[in-house]
Scaffold this motif. Structure first.
Motif, short mmCIF file in Angstrom:
data_model
loop_
_atom_site.label_atom_id
_atom_site.label_comp_id
_atom_site.label_asym_id
_atom_site.label_seq_id
_atom_site.Cartn_x
_atom_site.Cartn_y
_atom_site.Cartn_z
N ALA A 1 -0.62 -6.04 -7.15
CA ALA A 1 -1.11 -7.18 -6.35
C ALA A 1 -1.49 -6.69 -4.97
CB ALA A 1 -0.01 -8.24 -6.25
N LEU A 2 -2.67 -7.06 -4.54
CA LEU A 2 -3.16 -6.64 -3.23
C LEU A 2 -3.01 -7.76 -2.23
CD1 LEU A 2 -6.44 -4.78 -4.22
CD2 LEU A 2 -4.31 -3.74 -3.48
N ASP A 3 -2.74 -7.36 -1.00
CA ASP A 3 -2.76 -8.33 0.09
C ASP A 3 -4.20 -8.83 0.22
OD1 ASP A 3 -1.09 -8.59 3.14
OD2 ASP A 3 -3.08 -9.38 2.79
N ALA B 1 -11.44 -5.94 -11.62
CA ALA B 1 -10.29 -5.20 -11.11
C ALA B 1 -9.97 -5.56 -9.66
CB ALA B 1 -10.53 -3.70 -11.23
N LEU B 2 -11.01 -5.80 -8.86
CA LEU B 2 -10.85 -6.11 -7.43
C LEU B 2 -11.65 -7.38 -7.10
CD1 LEU B 2 -11.26 -2.45 -6.16
CD2 LEU B 2 -9.19 -3.80 -5.90
N PRO B 3 -11.17 -8.53 -7.51
CA PRO B 3 -11.96 -9.76 -7.32
C PRO B 3 -12.19 -10.13 -5.86
CG PRO B 3 -9.73 -10.25 -8.10
CD PRO B 3 -9.90 -8.78 -8.22
N GLY C 1 -8.66 1.36 -9.53
CA GLY C 1 -9.06 0.98 -8.18
C GLY C 1 -7.99 0.26 -7.39
N PRO C 2 -7.33 -0.79 -7.94
CA PRO C 2 -6.29 -1.48 -7.17
C PRO C 2 -5.15 -0.56 -6.74
CG PRO C 2 -6.97 -2.81 -9.04
CD PRO C 2 -7.64 -1.48 -9.20
N THR D 1 -2.27 2.09 -2.58
CA THR D 1 -1.64 3.33 -2.08
C THR D 1 -2.16 3.66 -0.69
OG1 THR D 1 -1.39 4.20 -4.33
CG2 THR D 1 -1.32 5.79 -2.54
N LEU D 2 -3.46 3.50 -0.50
CA LEU D 2 -4.05 3.78 0.81
C LEU D 2 -3.44 2.88 1.88
CD1 LEU D 2 -6.84 5.37 1.90
CD2 LEU D 2 -7.54 3.00 2.21
N LEU D 3 -3.25 1.60 1.56
CA LEU D 3 -2.75 0.63 2.54
C LEU D 3 -1.26 0.77 2.79
CD1 LEU D 3 -4.73 -2.53 1.40
CD2 LEU D 3 -5.12 -1.21 3.48
#
Length: 313
Positions: free
Chosen positions: A4-6, A34-36, A100-101, A106-108
């Motif tokens: 889950a992405l912020d 994948a990244l809506p 991708g997510p 990981t980057l964030l």
């Protein structure tokens, strides 16, 4: 397991492509799923087919870069697009959108500036033996010249922070841009990592634009050019040492003859040896001067990098 992405950070998926009518719709569809929350940008690099139309119909934001070459496209994308996270991926449907997510997260969360999608494959047609060997050789050269490196420096699947993108000079024109991205991160000592990601074969009807020997030579030449620009003292010291050895080799019989007879019968050889030794000293001095200049350039690039705010979760 899905990550889950912020929803707050602005994520941009950047897809450079050339004649990818067969694959581009699937690529856009996969990354939208994948990244809506991400904006999907397709940069068409003078395609002769319906790449732009198909990408637009699939829901991507389509732009065109007329100067041929992937490096030119990457330069344009990095300059034009404003985001907090940039996900760069080729438009040939060989990279796994589901990774991708994880790369973005990981980057964030771990505050990296670059996350490289390290390709893992099981199909020979997906990653030809010549490309595997060339990648391993070029990766080894980068590791030898610049120290710590990656296991897949030629991967076209990478996530970047805004800091990285807006401090990257993007001087390359073609496929060697991945090498430039890697060296930029290593020279500024940015926090970087790799994540394994599946790598598949191109869809039927899609052809690779990468030439094993021509592009391999261009990448190797860029590595040497970057070494000269980033490590001039070491580069010119090697040249100076080779010239000094040549000079010493030419001078040895002349000196021995002089010590034995007191004569210098091979006068032209003595002059040539002296000239080569002077040239060796000039190369070394040039390296010392350029090392100081390079240090100043690196400090400026580091300051530009630090001026960019980092996204905080």
């Amino acid at each position: 397991m899905d990550v889950a992405l912020d929803p707050t950070p602005r994520v941009a998926v950047l897809i450079p492509c050339y004649n990818e009518e067969v694959a581009i719709a699937q690529v856009v569809k996969d990354f939208r799923a994948a990244l809506p929350q991400a904006a999907i940008y397709v940069y068409d690099n003078n395609s002769k087919d319906r790449t732009s139309e198909v990408a637009r119909e699939a829901g991507a934001i389509v732009r065109v870069e007329r100067r041929q070459g992937k490096g030119n496209v990457v330069r344009r994308m990095f300059a034009d697009i404003e985001a907090d996270v940039y996900l760069l991926v080729d438009g040939d449907a060989t990279y796994d959108a589901a990774s991708g997510p994880k790369m973005v997260q990981t980057l964030l969360t771990e505050q990296f500036d670059m996350v490289v999608g390290c390709r893992t494959h099981t199909q020979t047609e997906a990653y030809r033996p010549g490309h595997v060997f060339g990648n391993a050789m070029l990766t080894g050269v980068v590791a030898k010249l610049f120290g710590r490196s990656f296991t897949d420096i030629l991967s076209g699947y990478r996530a970047f922070s805004r800091r990285f993108v807006k401090s990257f000079p993007a001087l390359s024109k073609g496929f060697e841009t991945e090498t430039e991205l890697t060296v930029h991160a290593l020279e500024l000592r940015m926090p970087v990592t790799e994540i394994n990601t599946p790598y598949g074969a191109r869809p039927e009807g899609s052809a690779s634009k990468l030439s094993t020997y021509r592009d391999g030579w261009r990448i190797l030449r860029l590595i040497l050019q970057l070494y000269k620009h980033e490590r001039p003292l070491a580069y010119f010291s090697v040249l100076a040492a080779l010239l000094a050895l040549l000079s010493a080799g030419l001078a040895t019989p002349v000196v021995l003859e002089y010590l034995r007879t007191g004569l210098v019968p091979r006068f032209p050889t003595a002059i040539l040896s002296t000239g080569i030794m002077i040239l060796a000293f000039l190369f070394f001095i040039a390296g010392v001067i350029l090392e100081t200049v390079t240090r100043g350039r690196q400090e400026i690039k580091r300051l530009l990098y630090l001026q960019m705010p980092r996204w905080e979760l």
